[in-house]
Design a protein around this motif. Structure first.
Motif, PDB file in Angstrom:
ATOM      1  N   LEU A 200       0.831  -1.197   0.000  1.00  0.00           N
ATOM      2  CA  LEU A 200       0.000   0.000   0.000  1.00  0.00           C
ATOM      3  C   LEU A 200       0.877   1.264   0.000  1.00  0.00           C
ATOM      4  O   LEU A 200       0.601   2.227  -0.723  1.00  0.00           O
ATOM      5  N   SER A 220      -7.171   6.373  -4.532  1.00  0.00           N
ATOM      6  CA  SER A 220      -7.334   6.238  -3.083  1.00  0.00           C
ATOM      7  C   SER A 220      -8.765   5.845  -2.757  1.00  0.00           C
ATOM      8  O   SER A 220      -9.018   5.085  -1.817  1.00  0.00           O
ATOM      9  N   VAL A 223      -9.106   2.208  -2.876  1.00  0.00           N
ATOM     10  CA  VAL A 223      -8.613   1.535  -1.670  1.00  0.00           C
ATOM     11  C   VAL A 223      -9.682   1.596  -0.577  1.00  0.00           C
ATOM     12  O   VAL A 223      -9.949   0.618   0.116  1.00  0.00           O
ATOM     13  N   ARG A 224     -10.300   2.754  -0.462  1.00  0.00           N
ATOM     14  CA  ARG A 224     -11.376   2.913   0.504  1.00  0.00           C
ATOM     15  C   ARG A 224     -12.512   1.914   0.219  1.00  0.00           C
ATOM     16  O   ARG A 224     -13.028   1.270   1.129  1.00  0.00           O
ATOM     17  N   ALA A 227     -11.759  -1.527   1.398  1.00  0.00           N
ATOM     18  CA  ALA A 227     -11.901  -1.647   2.848  1.00  0.00           C
ATOM     19  C   ALA A 227     -13.381  -1.754   3.222  1.00  0.00           C
ATOM     20  O   ALA A 227     -13.772  -2.572   4.056  1.00  0.00           O
ATOM     21  N   PHE A 231     -16.870  -4.961   5.188  1.00  0.00           N
ATOM     22  CA  PHE A 231     -17.828  -4.692   6.259  1.00  0.00           C
ATOM     23  C   PHE A 231     -19.260  -4.925   5.813  1.00  0.00           C
ATOM     24  O   PHE A 231     -20.185  -4.836   6.609  1.00  0.00           O
TER      25      PHE A 231
ATOM     26  N   MET B 209      -8.526  -3.621   8.070  1.00  0.00           N
ATOM     27  CA  MET B 209      -9.205  -2.896   6.994  1.00  0.00           C
ATOM     28  C   MET B 209      -9.515  -1.456   7.415  1.00  0.00           C
ATOM     29  O   MET B 209      -9.446  -0.539   6.597  1.00  0.00           O
ATOM     30  N   ALA B 210      -9.853  -1.272   8.672  1.00  0.00           N
ATOM     31  CA  ALA B 210     -10.146   0.082   9.145  1.00  0.00           C
ATOM     32  C   ALA B 210      -8.900   0.954   9.045  1.00  0.00           C
ATOM     33  O   ALA B 210      -8.979   2.134   8.693  1.00  0.00           O
ATOM     34  N   ASP B 212      -6.493   0.560   6.811  1.00  0.00           N
ATOM     35  CA  ASP B 212      -6.369   0.863   5.378  1.00  0.00           C
ATOM     36  C   ASP B 212      -7.347   1.968   4.983  1.00  0.00           C
ATOM     37  O   ASP B 212      -7.026   2.847   4.177  1.00  0.00           O
ATOM     38  N   PHE B 213      -8.530   1.878   5.563  1.00  0.00           N
ATOM     39  CA  PHE B 213      -9.569   2.864   5.245  1.00  0.00           C
ATOM     40  C   PHE B 213      -9.133   4.276   5.649  1.00  0.00           C
ATOM     41  O   PHE B 213      -9.238   5.223   4.869  1.00  0.00           O
ATOM     42  N   LEU B 215      -6.165   5.384   6.047  1.00  0.00           N
ATOM     43  CA  LEU B 215      -5.088   5.797   5.158  1.00  0.00           C
ATOM     44  C   LEU B 215      -5.647   6.254   3.808  1.00  0.00           C
ATOM     45  O   LEU B 215      -5.219   7.269   3.255  1.00  0.00           O
ATOM     46  N   ALA B 216      -6.630   5.490   3.302  1.00  0.00           N
ATOM     47  CA  ALA B 216      -7.212   5.834   2.001  1.00  0.00           C
ATOM     48  C   ALA B 216      -7.903   7.199   2.061  1.00  0.00           C
ATOM     49  O   ALA B 216      -7.747   8.033   1.161  1.00  0.00           O
TER      50      ALA B 216
END
Lengths: 426, 418
Positions: A200, A220, A223-224, A227, A231, B209-210, B212-213, B215-216
């Protein structure tokens, strides 16, 4: 190119579009047209074999854009950190940490290899061509793509790999650990987390080096989205996804609009409608990254925002068609020991027979507790497979429709080949 | 002598002046003292942190070298020789109070930004967990302080904080939290900032994942600043953080290598974030390359001082019954400055470092040897030197309350007790 232009054009409510399949079929032309347009190239590739072969389509395509895009290039092998990871990975051999499986899949890639993602970005780049204003220095003349597009393709692969590696973490909270195991698992998690972070971080700096802030923002946001995908919906204790409880069509909420691909995917009307849930899940987990990468490749080539949007749609539809194809795979051969519970065949079957949800509920603690045999029978006996094939065709057609916008050429033909190879003979 | 060799390593570029008042510093013993008036003490980065040996160009030489050097010398000497908050001319500046309006609502703004970027309730909960306003917000504070100091330096009295600079302050805290969240999973820590850490409460995959989130989202915010240079500077932070983390996995055989390795790791894991975010705000203000470099070096020295103090507190805070786990770094197998210094006198620490204190009794033995040696004192000396250098660099900017605040911050970092 201003951000507002990007914002204003995109109105790709994928969730909505596929909630009503008739609208899609009306909108998009039948696939036959596109195939014929690039039939010459295709015949070369497939003549020895009556059905299109996936691996051949991919390796032919790789030749078109130069060397394969795999990030396992010499540069990576020589890097300190990767050498470090390889060293540590060896310590994990013998444990059953899923990182090993992820690593193996990276090297011996089969049908769902992730190198193909970077390849598709490069093929789209070449198929669309680039603006004449771009200086020669920035072009890879032999391959017909820009250096920046090649870097972008590498970023796409790094982001995807990083996500897969992070997904492979073991949840240490819920696990009943046997003696000796926790150390291995903990160490595996550490390495997995760091390796993913490394990829990353590299994507961040590669993107920064492209010196295009709209592009950085777009990637970006992908990437979000990845993530967010982790969920969505119900999960077992290891975060394996479960479908949500189906509700009858009459009580579905209207699907919400999605105006800007930089905004997170809206979840309105997804709950209980398993087909929308399937679309939303895989747009977040796959379509967003491939779509945004294709869109970004067109942006780098200086194409207008309308074509960039088409690029997004192409990647998104291709990823969904691909996903439907993978979902079907479990039902083509002998009965597998397990299969994806959030695959399209299962989604359609559950929606038709909500009473089957009791089998899903048995897997709340772990998906291993699920009676896969019973669910398999239900899928095979129902209409789930036929619906999935139909769904896949819709996405294939939509992707081909975009392809038609590009000038005829080897890269476009190769993309058509790859799309054509995604077919099971059931 | 450990002291000599280490100071050579990290202070290669520092000039004679520094060495001179280095000696004065050494003589004075009071270091960990009661907290200064104003902001409560800071403890942010757990046990961890980053590249130091390459000190870069000689800090600050050339930029405004001829203005007020005598005054600077005087105030630097004063600040280091008293060991407490020095009298900066006429007033004592509390940076947190000075920036109250700018810092107000910064955590809310970060939470809003995260919330806007997801439609998944649980992701939002995990991602905003550490942005509850309980942290000390050192990084945003330093970024805003530097932004205002540089703006004042360039535009004079009527300069204001740019919205983009405040964004960088938020981004620095977000990158920091993303790294904390991943650290928590890696180190399996139980508590952070007085509450259960994220990995205790949620599924580890989701926690990863949170991270990464966050950071994104932070990198989307960076991109929206639409500055190529700022994006490059801040992407360096992320690379440094990961490389620092990798360095922490391995260790070096020989002592000299080991200390260099430790300092580089400390730079990458802690100082890079502070140094590059203050550099980013300086770039945004339109300051010249020289001023940006001074800002960067200030941040680097401040970050190093901060982490050295952190490593020191890991040994002494337990002795003062601070109610936190003792020698957390040793338990994680990490040899920090105090241990590396102690090694000079007690070579039996070497094999323990190599096996990462894994045999039973190692942690206790090492802890005891560190206290018997001069390791703590030497670490303190090194931290002080970096703090003093930060204060010296701060003095290169035009005289303003913010510029004074920068020097005070260096002192706060040195004098924190937890």
């Amino acid at each position: 190119m201003s951000l507002s232009r990007l914002r204003s054009v995109v109105r790709c409510d994928v969730v909505k579009a596929f909630a009503s399949s008739s609208a899609v079929t009306k909108l998009f032309r039948p696939c036959g047209e596109v195939t014929s347009a690039c039939s010459t190239q295709r015949r070369n590739v497939t003549q020895h074999n009556t059905k299109p072969d996936w691996n051949r389509a991919v390796s032919e395509a790789e030749k078109i854009v130069g060397y394969p895009t795999s990030f396992l290039s010499l540069r990576w092998v020589l890097s300190d950190e990767i050498a470090n990871v390889a060293l540590h990975l060896r310590k994990l051999v013998g444990s059953n940490h899923p990182l090993l499986k992820t690593a193996k899949n990276l090297i011996y890639n089969g049908k769902n290899n992730m190198q193909a993602w970077g390849l598709i970005v490069l093929l789209v780049s070449k198929a669309a061509g680039h603006s004449p204003e771009i200086p020669d220095m920035e072009q890879d003349k032999a391959a017909g793509v820009l250096h920046s597009q090649r870097a972008l393709a590498e970023v796409t692969e790094m982001i995807r790999t990083s996500h897969l590696v992070h997904k492979g973490l073991v949840n240490m909270n819920s696990r009943q650990l046997t003696a000796g195991e926790p150390d291995d698992m903990m160490f595996g998690n550490k390495i997995a987390l760091l390796s993913g972070d490394y990829l990353l971080a590299n994507s961040c700096s590669e993107l920064a080096n492209l010196r295009n802030q709209e592009l950085v923002e777009l990637m970006s946001s992908a990437v979000r989205d990845l993530a967010e995908a982790e969920f969505l919906g119900e999960r077992d204790e290891q975060n394996n996804p479960l479908p949500s409880r189906p509700v009858p069509e009459a009580s579905w909420e209207p699907a919400s609009d999605w105006d800007c691909i930089l905004d997170p995917l809206p979840m309105g009307g997804v709950q209980g409608c398993l087909r929308r849930e399937w679309v939303a899940r895989h747009v977040l987990a796959a379509g967003a990254l491939l779509g945004k990468s294709c869109s970004a490749a067109l942006k780098l080539a200086g194409h207008n925002s309308e074509l960039q949007t088409q690029g997004y749609l192409f990647g998104c539809h291709l990823a969904l068609a691909w996903q439907a194809f993978l979902d079907l795979e479990a039902f083509t051969g002998p009965e597998p020991a397990s299969f994806s519970l959030v695959g399209a065949p299962m989604a359609f079957t559950l929606q038709a027979k909500p009473e089957l949800y009791k089998y899903i509920e048995a897997g709340r603690r772990s998906v291993q507790d699920i009676d896969y045999h019973a669910l398999y029978r239900a899928v095979v006996e129902g209409t789930g497979i036929a619906h999935t094939q139909q769904l896949q065709r819709q996405h294939v057609d939509a992707a081909r429709h975009v392809l038609h916008r590009f000038p005829v050429g080897d890269a476009r033909a190769a993309l058509a080949n790859i799309i054509g190879a995604m077919r099971h003979d059931l | 002598m450990a002291c000599l060799s280490s100071s050579r390593l990290c202070a290669r570029v520092q000039d004679k002046l520094m060495c001179q008042f280095g000696h004065k510093v050494r003589r004075q013993t009071v270091f960990v003292k009661l907290k200064p008036p104003g902001p409560s003490p800071l403890r942010l980065f757990g046990k961890t942190c980053q590249r130091v040996t390459t000190c870069g160009p000689a800090c600050g030489t050339g930029v405004h070298a001829n203005t007020g050097s005598a005054r600077r010398l005087a105030s630097s000497l004063q600040s280091t020789s008293t060991g407490s908050l020095p009298d900066y001319g006429t007033q004592i500046v509390d940076p947190y109070r000075l920036l109250e309006d700018d810092l107000n609502g910064i955590y809310e703004d970060i939470r809003t930004e995260l919330q806007k970027n997801t439609n998944q309730a649980e992701l939002n909960t995990i991602a905003t967990y550490y942005f509850d306003g309980q942290g000390k917000a050192l990084r945003p504070m330093v970024a805003i302080l530097m932004a205002r100091a540089v703006n004042y330096h360039v535009y004079g009295e009527n300069s204001a904080l740019l919205p983009s600079q405040r964004q960088v302050a938020m981004i620095s805290e977000m990158i920091h939290s993303a790294s904390l969240i991943h650290d928590d999973v890696i180190d399996q820590s139980d508590f952070r900032r007085g509450k259960p850490s994220v990995n205790v409460l949620w599924n580890h995959k989701k926690v990863a994942m949170a991270g990464d989130f966050i950071l994104a989202v932070a990198s989307m915010m960076i991109a929206r600043l639409r500055s190529d240079d700022v994006t490059l500077v801040l992407s360096q932070v992320v690379t440094d953080l990961v490389q620092g983390e990798f360095m922490q996995l391995g260790s070096k055989e020989t002592e000299n290598e080991r200390f260099a390795h430790y300092l580089t790791k400390t730079y990458r894991k802690t100082a890079s974030l502070i140094a590059n975010s203050v550099k980013a705000v300086a770039l945004l203000s339109g300051a010249d390359a020289g001023a940006c470099e001074v800002a960067f070096q200030y941040g680097r020295n401040l970050g190093l001082a901060f982490q050295l103090v952190d490593d020191l507190l890991d040994f002494v805070s337990s002795a003062q019954a601070m109610g936190k786990p003792t020698a957390a770094d040793l338990k994680l197998g990490l040899a920090t400055a105090p241990v590396l210094f102690a090694c000079e006198k007690y070579p039996e620490l070497n094999p323990m470092i190599m096996r990462r204190f894994q045999e039973s009794g190692d942690v206790e033995k090492a802890f005891e040897l560190v206290h018997k040696s001069r390791g703590l004192e030497q670490t303190r000396f090194l931290a002080r030197k970096h703090g003093a250098e930060a204060a010296r660099l701060a003095a290169e900017f035009a005289d303003s309350p913010y510029q004074k605040g920068l020097a005070v911050t260096a002192d706060l970092v040195l004098n924190r007790i937890k």
